[in-house]
Design an enzyme around this catalytic site. Structure first.
Site, short mmCIF file in Angstrom:
data_model
loop_
_atom_site.label_atom_id
_atom_site.label_comp_id
_atom_site.label_asym_id
_atom_site.label_seq_id
_atom_site.Cartn_x
_atom_site.Cartn_y
_atom_site.Cartn_z
N GLY A 80 7.60 -1.17 2.36
CA GLY A 80 7.08 0.08 1.81
C GLY A 80 7.21 0.22 0.31
O GLY A 80 7.16 1.33 -0.21
N SER A 81 7.31 -0.92 -0.42
CA SER A 81 7.46 -0.77 -1.88
C SER A 81 6.20 -0.18 -2.51
O SER A 81 6.29 0.58 -3.47
CB SER A 81 7.84 -2.10 -2.53
OG SER A 81 6.76 -2.98 -2.53
N ASN A 82 5.03 -0.51 -1.97
CA ASN A 82 3.79 0.09 -2.50
C ASN A 82 3.74 1.59 -2.20
O ASN A 82 3.32 2.38 -3.04
CB ASN A 82 2.55 -0.60 -1.92
CG ASN A 82 2.18 -1.85 -2.70
OD1 ASN A 82 1.72 -1.76 -3.83
ND2 ASN A 82 2.42 -3.00 -2.10
N ASN A 106 -7.30 -0.52 0.82
CA ASN A 106 -6.21 -1.45 1.12
C ASN A 106 -5.83 -2.20 -0.14
O ASN A 106 -6.65 -2.36 -1.04
CB ASN A 106 -6.66 -2.45 2.20
CG ASN A 106 -5.56 -3.42 2.57
OD1 ASN A 106 -4.40 -3.04 2.73
ND2 ASN A 106 -5.90 -4.70 2.71
N ASP A 123 -10.54 -7.58 5.10
CA ASP A 123 -10.52 -7.98 3.68
C ASP A 123 -11.91 -8.21 3.07
O ASP A 123 -12.03 -8.90 2.05
CB ASP A 123 -9.65 -9.25 3.46
CG ASP A 123 -8.19 -9.03 3.82
OD1 ASP A 123 -7.72 -7.88 3.72
OD2 ASP A 123 -7.53 -10.01 4.22
N LYS A 183 -1.72 -4.16 11.21
CA LYS A 183 -2.60 -4.15 12.38
C LYS A 183 -4.03 -3.90 11.90
O LYS A 183 -4.23 -3.18 10.91
CB LYS A 183 -2.17 -2.98 13.28
CG LYS A 183 -1.81 -3.37 14.69
CD LYS A 183 -1.19 -2.17 15.40
CE LYS A 183 -1.96 -1.76 16.63
NZ LYS A 183 -1.79 -2.63 17.77
N ILE A 213 -7.47 -2.15 11.55
CA ILE A 213 -7.83 -0.73 11.66
C ILE A 213 -8.99 -0.60 12.65
O ILE A 213 -10.03 -1.25 12.48
CB ILE A 213 -8.25 -0.18 10.27
CG1 ILE A 213 -7.09 -0.31 9.27
CG2 ILE A 213 -8.70 1.28 10.37
CD1 ILE A 213 -5.82 0.41 9.66
N HIS A 220 -4.38 -5.96 -1.23
CA HIS A 220 -4.19 -7.32 -0.71
C HIS A 220 -3.58 -8.16 -1.83
O HIS A 220 -4.00 -8.03 -2.98
CB HIS A 220 -5.55 -7.88 -0.27
CG HIS A 220 -5.46 -9.24 0.34
ND1 HIS A 220 -5.06 -9.44 1.64
CD2 HIS A 220 -5.70 -10.48 -0.18
CE1 HIS A 220 -5.06 -10.73 1.90
NE2 HIS A 220 -5.45 -11.39 0.81
N GLU A 261 0.98 -5.06 -8.12
CA GLU A 261 0.42 -4.17 -7.09
C GLU A 261 0.84 -2.73 -7.38
O GLU A 261 0.03 -1.80 -7.28
CB GLU A 261 0.93 -4.57 -5.70
CG GLU A 261 0.41 -5.92 -5.24
CD GLU A 261 0.84 -6.26 -3.81
OE1 GLU A 261 1.01 -5.35 -3.00
OE2 GLU A 261 0.99 -7.45 -3.53
C1 GRF Z 1 1.92 -6.25 -0.18
O1 GRF Z 1 2.02 -7.54 -0.68
C2 GRF Z 1 0.46 -5.89 0.05
O2 GRF Z 1 -0.40 -6.53 -0.86
C3 GRF Z 1 0.21 -6.41 1.43
O3 GRF Z 1 1.40 -6.15 2.13
C4 GRF Z 1 2.50 -6.12 1.22
C5 GRF Z 1 3.23 -4.84 1.44
O4 GRF Z 1 4.43 -4.78 0.70
N1 GRF Z 1 -0.95 -5.79 2.03
P1 GRF Z 1 5.28 -3.45 0.66
O5 GRF Z 1 5.64 -3.10 2.09
O6 GRF Z 1 4.45 -2.39 0.01
O7 GRF Z 1 6.49 -3.79 -0.17
#
Ligand code: GRF
Length: 198
Positions: free
Chosen positions: A12-14, A107, A150, A91, A93, A109, A179
């Site tokens: 969940g870092s994003n 999304n 994608d 998963k 969608i 990627h 990201e």
């Molecule tokens: C990221 O590398 C994103 O590009 C991919 O899954 C990863 C998720 O990382 N879709 P986080 O859980 O947000 O740290």
């Protein structure tokens, strides 16, 4: 001000990076919910810290595909959002969700699509393939989600150098930093394009 929901499966870092940008006022939006398909994932803890309502919907909680899709659509009807953001959701969608929010699901990627995307290109597999093919650069892509994994329209990318001797983990970490910078800015720009905000 617009609203968004997030779907995640991992650390969940994003997700956290987005919530921090909401908190500091850079992303003029409200996060309405988090959906996870894994009740133990790091994103759940982050949602707790930021007070975001969380829904665990998976093959475990809803073994029948139809029930699973209805549960997802149920969250959306109780918590309507302008955008749905995938942040490491592992998963596929379902089409019913894509049809409910056409051109409104994004999304991120960890490679420069259209290369290194689609079936099998997830997690470290992506970075391993990039290194094995001696690519000079990689980097995150933000794109719209369609029924083909994608393949949706690319909204933004950040090239990141692949360094001599990089391990997949080192490359992944360098890309992840980018990201966190790219996703919120792209969401903001896209929200402007859709006239959700001025
Ligand atoms: C990221 O590398 C994103 O590009 C991919 O899954 C990863 C998720 O990382 N879709 P986080 O859980 O947000 O740290």
């Amino acid at each position: 001000m617009f609203s968004f929901g997030v779907m995640a499966s991992g650390g969940g870092s994003n997700f956290k990076a987005l919530l921090e940008k909401v908190q500091d006022g850079s992303l003029r939006a409200k996060c309405a919910f988090l959906i996870v398909n894994n009740g133990d994932c790091g994103a759940v803890q982050i949602a707790k810290e930021f007070g975001v309502p969380t829904f665990h919907i998976s093959g475990k909680t809803h073994p029948e595909q139809l029930e699973y899709e209805e549960a997802l659509l149920g969250v959306l009807s109780n918590h309507p959002v302008d955008l749905l953001l995938l942040a490491g959701y592992m998963k596929k969608i379902p089409d019913s969700l894509i049809q409910a929010l056409p051109e409104r699901i994004l999304n991120i990627h960890p490679a420069l699509l259209p290369k290194y995307g689609g079936k099998g290109f997830w997690g470290m597999n992506v970075h391993r393939a990039v290194i094995e093919n001696h690519e000079k650069q990689s980097g995150p892509t933000v794109h719209l989600v369609t029924s083909e994994i994608d393949k949706g329209r690319i909204l933004a990318q950040t090239p990141v150098p692949v360094l001599e001797g990089d391990s997949p983990e080192e490359l992944a970490a360098r890309i992840l930093q980018q990201e966190h910078r790219l996703y919120w800015k792209t969401i903001l720009d896209y929200a402007k394009t859709l006239k959700l905000i001025p």
